[in-house]
Design an enzyme around this catalytic site. Structure first.
Site, PDB file in Angstrom:
ATOM      1  N   ASP A 106       0.845  -1.192   0.000  1.00 42.51           N
ATOM      2  CA  ASP A 106       0.000   0.000   0.000  1.00 42.51           C
ATOM      3  C   ASP A 106       0.879   1.240   0.000  1.00 42.51           C
ATOM      4  O   ASP A 106       1.815   1.352   0.802  1.00 42.51           O
ATOM      5  CB  ASP A 106      -0.920   0.002   1.224  1.00 42.51           C
ATOM      6  N   HIS A 113      -3.334  14.224   1.184  1.00 41.37           N
ATOM      7  CA  HIS A 113      -3.461  13.359   2.358  1.00 41.37           C
ATOM      8  C   HIS A 113      -2.198  13.413   3.217  1.00 41.37           C
ATOM      9  O   HIS A 113      -2.267  13.595   4.443  1.00 41.37           O
ATOM     10  CB  HIS A 113      -3.726  11.921   1.914  1.00 41.37           C
ATOM     11  N   GLU A 180      -9.754   4.090   4.536  1.00 45.00           N
ATOM     12  CA  GLU A 180      -8.936   4.817   3.569  1.00 45.00           C
ATOM     13  C   GLU A 180      -9.495   4.500   2.190  1.00 45.00           C
ATOM     14  O   GLU A 180      -9.438   3.349   1.740  1.00 45.00           O
ATOM     15  CB  GLU A 180      -7.454   4.448   3.674  1.00 45.00           C
ATOM     16  N   GLU A 182      -9.316   4.245  -1.514  1.00 46.49           N
ATOM     17  CA  GLU A 182      -8.179   4.098  -2.417  1.00 46.49           C
ATOM     18  C   GLU A 182      -8.612   3.404  -3.708  1.00 46.49           C
ATOM     19  O   GLU A 182      -9.709   2.856  -3.804  1.00 46.49           O
ATOM     20  CB  GLU A 182      -7.077   3.252  -1.763  1.00 46.49           C
ATOM     21  N   ASP A 214      -8.517   0.493   2.677  1.00 46.03           N
ATOM     22  CA  ASP A 214      -7.445   0.051   3.567  1.00 46.03           C
ATOM     23  C   ASP A 214      -7.833   0.418   4.997  1.00 46.03           C
ATOM     24  O   ASP A 214      -7.526   1.503   5.484  1.00 46.03           O
ATOM     25  CB  ASP A 214      -6.132   0.737   3.157  1.00 46.03           C
ATOM     26  N   ARG A 218      -6.389   3.596  13.961  1.00 48.66           N
ATOM     27  CA  ARG A 218      -5.451   4.703  14.131  1.00 48.66           C
ATOM     28  C   ARG A 218      -4.770   4.702  15.491  1.00 48.66           C
ATOM     29  O   ARG A 218      -3.611   5.127  15.602  1.00 48.66           O
ATOM     30  CB  ARG A 218      -6.175   6.034  13.918  1.00 48.66           C
ATOM     31  N   GLN A 221      -2.158   1.927  15.310  1.00 46.28           N
ATOM     32  CA  GLN A 221      -1.130   2.384  14.375  1.00 46.28           C
ATOM     33  C   GLN A 221      -0.221   3.445  15.002  1.00 46.28           C
ATOM     34  O   GLN A 221       1.003   3.406  14.837  1.00 46.28           O
ATOM     35  CB  GLN A 221      -1.805   2.943  13.115  1.00 46.28           C
ATOM     36  N   LYS A 234      -3.018  -2.038  10.474  1.00 49.49           N
ATOM     37  CA  LYS A 234      -3.475  -2.152   9.094  1.00 49.49           C
ATOM     38  C   LYS A 234      -3.778  -3.599   8.685  1.00 49.49           C
ATOM     39  O   LYS A 234      -4.615  -3.835   7.810  1.00 49.49           O
ATOM     40  CB  LYS A 234      -2.386  -1.621   8.152  1.00 49.49           C
ATOM     41  N   THR A 238      -8.273  -5.608   4.559  1.00 52.25           N
ATOM     42  CA  THR A 238      -8.314  -4.706   3.407  1.00 52.25           C
ATOM     43  C   THR A 238      -9.433  -5.202   2.517  1.00 52.25           C
ATOM     44  O   THR A 238      -9.493  -6.400   2.204  1.00 52.25           O
ATOM     45  CB  THR A 238      -6.985  -4.725   2.629  1.00 52.25           C
ATOM     46  N   GLU A 339      -8.655  12.547   8.577  1.00 53.98           N
ATOM     47  CA  GLU A 339      -8.554  13.871   7.934  1.00 53.98           C
ATOM     48  C   GLU A 339      -9.881  14.615   8.000  1.00 53.98           C
ATOM     49  O   GLU A 339      -9.928  15.801   8.316  1.00 53.98           O
ATOM     50  CB  GLU A 339      -8.191  13.716   6.459  1.00 53.98           C
TER      51      GLU A 339
END
Length: 395
Positions: A106, A113, A180, A182, A214, A218, A221, A234, A238, A339
């Site tokens: 990834d 971002h 996420e 993507e 993904d 948080r 992480q 992560k 997925t 975000e």
């Protein structure tokens, strides 16, 4: 024989023809192509054992000339009569993971971002970007065994975390579960160890594209990622969409990437355009909360594949690489909730509720479309997933 009805304005007309793996009641998974609101069974219309396989891998390994041959034959076929026994309504089939995933990498290819996260986590730095970011496509190696198809529910992960006010690490369910939005790109033909793939060889190796989510814990992480990067935050899941849009269907969507300054090193430069004009839409419990534009992505998928192989690492049929979160310059174009809510400090409206991160029972859907020829549009379908409560939270 029958004629497949393709409704006017369908995102799945003859200019698209995405591949997937499907089954009907009492039958084994095999390869099909979506045409309008139908699935065409390729194991019936082609004398090729690759289409009777439960993944696309055998077909993808046949290479670009074969991909082009089959696509041309399909475009002719769906314009006329097809065997009636080969046609199934989309509503009547079960869709499966379309590929046997070999490896998963990834990337982190959106400047918007990466800059937003830099401002969130390193507010005192003179630049929100790390020094290497504009010199190479940054990425991490993920876990292929937890790539799942749309519709597979995701169990909230548990793990070790330490908040800024915690005196010591604690274990438990993630409290900052995120998405996420993507795009994912699938390698059809690999490359040998010790060799490299150039950006201009991208179309000879990349079979097609899917929508990719993904999932990110948080809090897990944040505690684990220094100094080696994402791991358990992560690797739990997925999700990808079931339809693989062939690269050939994206010709009208090809554009230049944003200006890359400083100029990339020679191995990342090519003569072909591999920016892509793809529009995504994120729904949270049925409410649209973001519309990320892939056209804004700084690094192209061709550059990502070139960087993956430049050290001589082998690539294989079924390799999957994600673009990283897709975000635009506007708030409603941010492709991750970290975000969108600015680290949880600015909740967003989701119907009658305000939210920061995902709660149990929440459902996320990410869809995408791109320009087709002559003003048409083509679709990728969606990746839709529901969050289930954590298991083994008391360990």
């Amino acid at each position: 024989m029958t004629v497949i009805d393709i409704p006017e304005g369908s995102l799945f007309g003859a200019n698209n023809l995405p591949y997937g793996v499907f089954s009907t009641a009492g039958t084994q998974p095999r390869v099909g192509v979506r045409v309008g609101d139908s699935v065409l069974d390729l194991s019936v219309v082609f004398d090729d054992p690759a289409f009777a396989e439960p993944t696309l891998n055998a077909f993808m390994a046949q290479g670009r000339a074969r991909w082009d041959e089959v696509r041309a034959a399909l475009q002719d076929l769906v314009a006329g009569d097809v065997p009636a026994e080969a046609v199934h309504a989309v509503a009547d089939v079960t869709l499966h993971l379309p590929i046997d995933v070999a490896d998963y990498v990834d990337f982190y290819a959106s400047e918007n971002h990466a800059s937003n996260l830099g401002r969130l986590f390193r507010p005192d730095n003179p630049s929100p970007l790390m020094p290497n970011w504009k010199h190479l496509p940054v990425g991490y190696h993920g876990r292929s065994s937890t790539v799942v198809v749309s519709g597979v529910d995701i169990v909230r992960p548990c793990g070790q975390r330490k908040g800024p006010n915690d005196p010591a690490p604690v274990f438990g369910p993630s409290t900052r579960l995120d998405i996420e939005a993507e795009m994912g790109f699938i390698v059809g033909v690999g490359s040998e160890m010790g060799s490299t793939v150039t950006p201009d060889e991208f179309a000879d190796h990349c079979f097609g594209a899917v929508i990719l989510n993904d999932w990110s814990a948080r809090d897990i992480q944040a505690w684990e990622y220094v100094p080696l990067g994402p791991n358990l935050g992560k690797s739990f899941a997925t999700s990808i969409s079931p339809w693989v849009v062939p690269l050939a269907a994206l010709e009208a969507a090809r554009i230049d990437t944003p200006v890359q300054d400083p100029e990339p090193l020679p191995y990342l430069k090519g003569t072909e355009k591999w920016g892509l004009d793809i529009d995504l839409e994120v729904e949270w419990n049925g409410h649209v909360v973001s519309r990320p534009p892939y056209a804004q992505m700084y690094w192209s998928p061709a550059q990502m594949l070139a960087h993956t192989s430049v050290n001589g690492a082998a690539t294989r049929t079924g390799d999957l690489f994600g673009s990283g979160t897709i975000s635009g310059p506007e708030k409603d174009q941010r492709g991750a909730f970290i975000e969108l809510t600015w680290g949880g400090k600015e909740p967003v409206q989701v119907g009658d509720e305000t939210r920061t991160f995902l709660e149990d029972g929440d459902e996320i859907s990410i869809s995408a479309t791109a320009p087709g020829p002559d003003g048409t549009r083509i679709g990728f379908g969606e990746v839709r997933t529901r969050i289930l409560p954590a298991k083994d939270a008391g360990r």
